[in-house]
Enzyme design. Structure first.
Site, PDB file in Angstrom:
ATOM      1  N   ARG A 232       3.907  58.354  22.572  1.00 27.82           N
ATOM      2  CA  ARG A 232       3.393  57.012  22.518  1.00 27.82           C
ATOM      3  C   ARG A 232       3.344  55.874  21.777  1.00 27.82           C
ATOM      4  NH1 ARG A 232       2.426  59.066  27.336  1.00 27.82           N
ATOM      5  NH2 ARG A 232       0.712  59.991  27.985  1.00 27.82           N
ATOM      6  N   GLU A 261       3.166  48.419  26.976  1.00 31.05           N
ATOM      7  CA  GLU A 261       4.484  48.250  27.772  1.00 31.05           C
ATOM      8  C   GLU A 261       3.536  47.511  28.225  1.00 31.05           C
ATOM      9  OE1 GLU A 261       4.052  51.883  28.157  1.00 31.05           O
ATOM     10  OE2 GLU A 261       5.036  52.680  26.010  1.00 31.05           O
ATOM     11  N   HIS A 279       9.952  53.107  29.944  1.00 27.82           N
ATOM     12  CA  HIS A 279       8.795  54.934  29.749  1.00 27.82           C
ATOM     13  C   HIS A 279       9.025  56.073  30.931  1.00 27.82           C
ATOM     14  CE1 HIS A 279       3.863  56.271  28.965  1.00 27.82           C
ATOM     15  NE2 HIS A 279       4.740  57.428  29.044  1.00 27.82           N
TER      16      HIS A 279
END
Ligand SMILES: O=CC(=O)O
Length: 313
Positions: A232, A261, A279
């Site tokens: 993450r 993000e 991602h």
């Protein structure tokens, strides 16, 4: 199960939306002009939430839904879900472990190769016609490099196995030493970073692992070291990462995740020793379908009073 209201938090693959719609009354939060109003208007009937790795249920949302029974997350990471609040309220939580392990581990190896062998840069070299003016510069070998893994869970272990096939010595950090592995254990991330050439973040995000890769760790990894993050974004202190890369204190980075993000620090865009992915660790047709089947299967099991397939809580 037509009459069960399920709140879906964001768009997901159409297969999942369709499978949910075949069984439940799906309320799509992202289509609502005003989200908190939408939740309020439907709070008397929503019994389930479908979340994902980026869109979870915080304490406020959980409190606002008195009939909520289950949060089924289309992800293995549940850091966006207030699991403590769910426990307090007796709300079940399910996630999608195992089915995505190989996919994420494959991508970690892909990122390592992309950074060390400059795959993206050399692709651009060919497309832009630069090859006609001279050969591409030499890059760095992966085989035999020491790989340090933060978090030797399912995904960390799958990365280790793959890296072993490249004859890489493997070492790791986790909260406790794993009794049945031959990999070398370091009791701190700093020691791990000082003793490896490629550092891979593969642990889950918790208060303890936030910024687990900080300035000190990056300096220990050093100007020849490479950081890979498939965990993450908040595992890494991003402003520190940017300055370590810009100043050459860190050799390179392969990133699939970011602190904010889909915002990515623009300073990284001009760096050829960095590979940036949006991602996509689990984003293949095969794996996203397997994840979707678990999301639906868990809801079906719950509402038919059967054991959950992959319960977290
Ligand atoms: O990021 C993806 C996941 O948590 O499954």
């Amino acid at each position: 199960m037509e009459s069960i209201d399920v709140l879906m938090l964001c768009p997901m693959i159409s297969y999942l939306e369709q499978e949910l719609q075949r069984r439940f009354n799906v309320l799509k939060l992202w289509t609502a002009p005003e989200k908190s109003r939408f939740i309020k208007d439907n709070s008397a009937t929503i019994r389930a939430i479908v979340a994902d790795g980026s869109h979870g249920a915080d304490a406020k949302m959980i409190e606002a839904l008195p009939r909520l029974e289950i949060v089924s997350s289309n992800s293995v990471g549940v850091d966006k879900i207030d699991v403590k609040k769910c426990r307090e309220k007796g709300v079940r939580v399910t996630y999608t472990p195992d089915v995505l392990t190989d996919e994420v581990a494959d991508l970690a190896i892909g990122l390592i190769l992309a950074v060390l062998r400059r795959l993206c840069e050399s692709d651009r070299y060919v497309r832009s016609g630069k090859w006609k003016k001279g050969d591409f510069r030499l890059t760095t070998k992966f085989t035999g490099k020491t790989v340090g893994i933060i978090g030797l869970g399912r995904i960390g272990m799958a990365i280790a196995k793959r890296a072993e096939a490249f004859n890489c010595p493997i070492c790791y950090y986790s909260r406790t030493e794993k009794p049945d592995t031959k990999y070398k254990y370091y009791p701190s991330v700093l020691e791990l970073a000082s003793n490896c050439q490629i550092l891979v973040v593969a642990c889950s995000l918790t208060a303890e692992t936030r910024h687990i890769v900080n300035r000190e760790v990056m300096n220990a990894l050093g100007p020849k070291g490479v950081l890979i993050n498939i965990g993450r974004g908040p595992h890494v202190d991003e402003p520190e990462l940017v300055s370590a890369l810009v100043e050459g204190r860190l050799g390179g980075a392969g990133l699939d995740v970011y602190e904010h993000e889909p915002e990515v620090p623009e300073e990284l865009f001009g760096l050829e020793n960095v590979v940036l992915l949006p991602h996509v660790g689990t984003a293949t047709v095969e794996t996203r379908k397997a994840m979707a089947d678990l999301v639906v299967g868990n809801l079906e099991a719950h509402f038919s009073n059967k054991p959950l397939l992959t319960p977290l809580l």
